[in-house]
Design a protein around this motif. Sequence first.
Motif, short mmCIF file in Angstrom:
data_model
loop_
_atom_site.label_atom_id
_atom_site.label_comp_id
_atom_site.label_asym_id
_atom_site.label_seq_id
_atom_site.Cartn_x
_atom_site.Cartn_y
_atom_site.Cartn_z
N ALA A 36 8.06 10.09 2.14
CA ALA A 36 8.78 11.35 2.21
C ALA A 36 8.65 12.12 0.90
O ALA A 36 8.48 13.35 0.89
CB ALA A 36 10.24 11.10 2.53
N GLU A 37 8.72 11.41 -0.21
CA GLU A 37 8.59 12.05 -1.53
C GLU A 37 7.20 12.67 -1.70
O GLU A 37 7.07 13.81 -2.15
CB GLU A 37 8.86 11.03 -2.63
N ARG A 38 6.17 11.93 -1.29
CA ARG A 38 4.82 12.46 -1.42
C ARG A 38 4.59 13.62 -0.47
O ARG A 38 3.92 14.61 -0.81
CB ARG A 38 3.80 11.34 -1.15
N ALA A 39 5.12 13.51 0.75
CA ALA A 39 4.95 14.59 1.71
C ALA A 39 5.66 15.85 1.26
O ALA A 39 5.16 16.97 1.43
CB ALA A 39 5.49 14.16 3.08
N ALA A 40 6.84 15.70 0.67
CA ALA A 40 7.59 16.86 0.18
C ALA A 40 6.86 17.56 -0.95
O ALA A 40 7.02 18.77 -1.16
CB ALA A 40 8.98 16.43 -0.28
N ALA A 41 6.01 16.81 -1.66
CA ALA A 41 5.23 17.39 -2.75
C ALA A 41 3.87 17.89 -2.28
O ALA A 41 3.07 18.38 -3.08
CB ALA A 41 5.05 16.35 -3.86
N GLY A 42 3.57 17.75 -0.98
CA GLY A 42 2.28 18.18 -0.45
C GLY A 42 1.15 17.26 -0.84
O GLY A 42 -0.02 17.67 -0.84
N ALA A 43 1.46 16.01 -1.16
CA ALA A 43 0.44 15.06 -1.63
C ALA A 43 0.38 13.81 -0.76
O ALA A 43 -0.06 12.75 -1.23
CB ALA A 43 0.74 14.68 -3.08
N ALA A 44 0.80 13.90 0.48
CA ALA A 44 0.82 12.71 1.35
C ALA A 44 -0.59 12.30 1.73
O ALA A 44 -1.44 13.14 2.07
CB ALA A 44 1.63 13.00 2.60
N GLY A 45 -0.84 11.00 1.69
CA GLY A 45 -2.11 10.45 2.14
C GLY A 45 -1.97 9.85 3.53
O GLY A 45 -0.91 9.93 4.15
N GLU A 46 -3.03 9.21 3.99
CA GLU A 46 -3.01 8.67 5.35
C GLU A 46 -1.92 7.63 5.53
O GLU A 46 -1.21 7.63 6.55
CB GLU A 46 -4.38 8.09 5.68
N ASP A 47 -1.77 6.72 4.57
CA ASP A 47 -0.74 5.69 4.69
C ASP A 47 0.65 6.31 4.78
O ASP A 47 1.53 5.79 5.47
CB ASP A 47 -0.81 4.72 3.53
N HIS A 48 0.86 7.41 4.06
CA HIS A 48 2.17 8.06 4.08
C HIS A 48 2.45 8.70 5.44
O HIS A 48 3.56 8.60 5.97
CB HIS A 48 2.25 9.10 2.97
N PHE A 49 1.43 9.32 6.00
CA PHE A 49 1.62 9.92 7.33
C PHE A 49 1.86 8.85 8.39
O PHE A 49 2.68 9.04 9.31
CB PHE A 49 0.41 10.78 7.71
N VAL A 50 1.17 7.72 8.27
CA VAL A 50 1.40 6.62 9.21
C VAL A 50 2.83 6.11 9.09
O VAL A 50 3.51 5.83 10.09
CB VAL A 50 0.40 5.47 8.97
N ALA A 51 3.34 6.03 7.85
CA ALA A 51 4.71 5.58 7.64
C ALA A 51 5.71 6.54 8.27
O ALA A 51 6.70 6.13 8.89
CB ALA A 51 4.99 5.44 6.15
N LEU A 52 5.47 7.84 8.13
CA LEU A 52 6.36 8.83 8.73
C LEU A 52 6.31 8.76 10.25
O LEU A 52 7.34 8.87 10.94
CB LEU A 52 5.99 10.23 8.24
N ALA A 53 5.09 8.60 10.81
CA ALA A 53 4.96 8.49 12.26
C ALA A 53 5.66 7.24 12.77
O ALA A 53 6.31 7.26 13.83
CB ALA A 53 3.48 8.48 12.65
N ALA A 54 5.54 6.13 12.04
CA ALA A 54 6.20 4.89 12.45
C ALA A 54 7.71 5.03 12.41
O ALA A 54 8.42 4.52 13.29
CB ALA A 54 5.75 3.74 11.55
N THR A 55 8.22 5.73 11.40
CA THR A 55 9.66 5.94 11.31
C THR A 55 10.17 6.80 12.46
O THR A 55 11.21 6.52 13.07
CB THR A 55 10.01 6.61 9.98
N ARG A 56 9.42 7.85 12.76
CA ARG A 56 9.80 8.70 13.90
C ARG A 56 9.81 7.88 15.19
O ARG A 56 10.73 7.99 16.00
CB ARG A 56 8.80 9.86 14.02
N SER A 57 8.78 7.05 15.38
CA SER A 57 8.70 6.23 16.58
C SER A 57 9.84 5.21 16.62
O SER A 57 10.41 4.93 17.68
CB SER A 57 7.35 5.51 16.62
N ALA A 58 10.20 4.65 15.46
CA ALA A 58 11.29 3.68 15.41
C ALA A 58 12.62 4.33 15.76
O ALA A 58 13.45 3.73 16.45
CB ALA A 58 11.36 3.05 14.02
N LEU A 59 12.85 5.56 15.30
CA LEU A 59 14.09 6.26 15.63
C LEU A 59 14.16 6.54 17.13
O LEU A 59 15.20 6.33 17.77
CB LEU A 59 14.19 7.56 14.84
#
Length: 483
Positions: free
Chosen positions: A72-95
């Motif tokens: 979330a910190e990297r995404a908020a800074a516009g610097a998210a990489g692939e692993d970060h996007f996968v983590a966000l997608a996994a969190t959304r799916s978990a919710l």
Amino acid sequence: MVPADAGGGLMRGDLLADPVEGLDEALAAVDAFDGALVAGLLRPGAPQAAAVAGLAEAVAGTPLAARVAEAAERAAAGAAGEDHFVALAATRSALLGSVHDALAQRIDEAVGRPAPGVESSPVVAGEKSAPAAAGPEHGANLLAAARSWLCDLARSGWRGIDHELVSGAAPVVSAMLPDPGLRRRATLLDGFAAELAASCPGATLERVPVRRWADLWSRGLLLTVPGSAGERSDGSVTGRLLPLGVDVQEHATAVQAQVHAVFEPADGGAPRLVRAGVSAPKPDTVVGAGLWQLLRPRMSLLGAVSEGRSMELDAMPVTAEGDLVWDDERARAGEPADPFATARVRLSAATAAPVAPLDRHPVRIAVPVLLEGYAAHSEEGGLAFDLAGRPLAVDTDRIPAAGPLTPEAVAASHACVGLLRWDAGEFLLQPLAVETTVRKKTVAVHAGAWAGGTTDKAGVRAEKAATDAVAVLRERAGRLLRK
């Protein structure tokens, strides 16, 4: 309601109407993140930063917390990489998975049915318990290419899509489709890319299908994690299959029929809820009862449904999620079996299979139930069944034109076998079959009554029209091939 002396106990309509603790908060976090994907995360503003931070806060205190906080910190800074996007997608799916589980538990409580086991939630790439830890998967390079394309979509946002960006999926899909092990992912990506292409440029869209595209994006991204797709077949079953009804899903170019049933193991084990599906491509001119011509040759079970018969299964493959991998060679027609008798005697004791992690989503909920003793009445926006003073909305839009079941028959009914679903913040009932009174006699009307053939005049006309349409298309295709 299901009378206690009919094998079901009383359905608690009040439980379906009562709020589920934590549900609104989980959905609010998902909605905010989905909104952030509309504008994209390449140069996120304050609203996008707050949305990804809210997603991380929603899983604080869970095993996902540290990894998602970093993402979330990297995404908020516009610097998210692939692993970060996968983590966000996994969190959304978990919710959304937690929402699915809470709603499924509420349904089990309302109908008094044994609850299935709960599978673990989606795993972020890199965790020790992730399937990827087992080793590299065949096609890893193609999965990486698909993941890269999906991450580019998240950066651009739905308002930023154009034909150049969307077309980047084409070579990946083309390379994946010939490989049976990658075909599931390829089909998802191909359909998603087609929807996006039809909506380009995103900047001119009047309305963005926010939840749908976020669902497709997150599911596609998680399926690029090696090992995430899992195995199709998990074992086999032998025993008696008692159909309850057929759910028909139609698209302009494809049709699917899914039979919901109770399975009684030959060894005397507890009855189980299972499904058996069949699908086929179709021309857009084949509609109504003509659809069965495309499906009927592919699965003998449809004939048994139409005739009101059980089927005897011998070592029929089945997935861990309760989906029969249908093989006509392993099934034979059995004794007559009335779906309403099955529902009254066996349905409440039948256990459902656990849901796979990636399939834990509210839209997937479709629980077979039997309702009796209700009063049907029209409400603003449609039909509803009154369950001891609590209304349950009836989704008549899901009633297929490929059968004799109509909204009028549902409105006049006094018993209904249907699928309990959840959509737009409320529980809905999709009727599969109803019992109604005609000339002082109880008559059953089934959505799948024409699956194995019909003498009904409207059904016969639709079948003939479908036959003519398919014959013309085959003749034209043959002419083109001869050139």
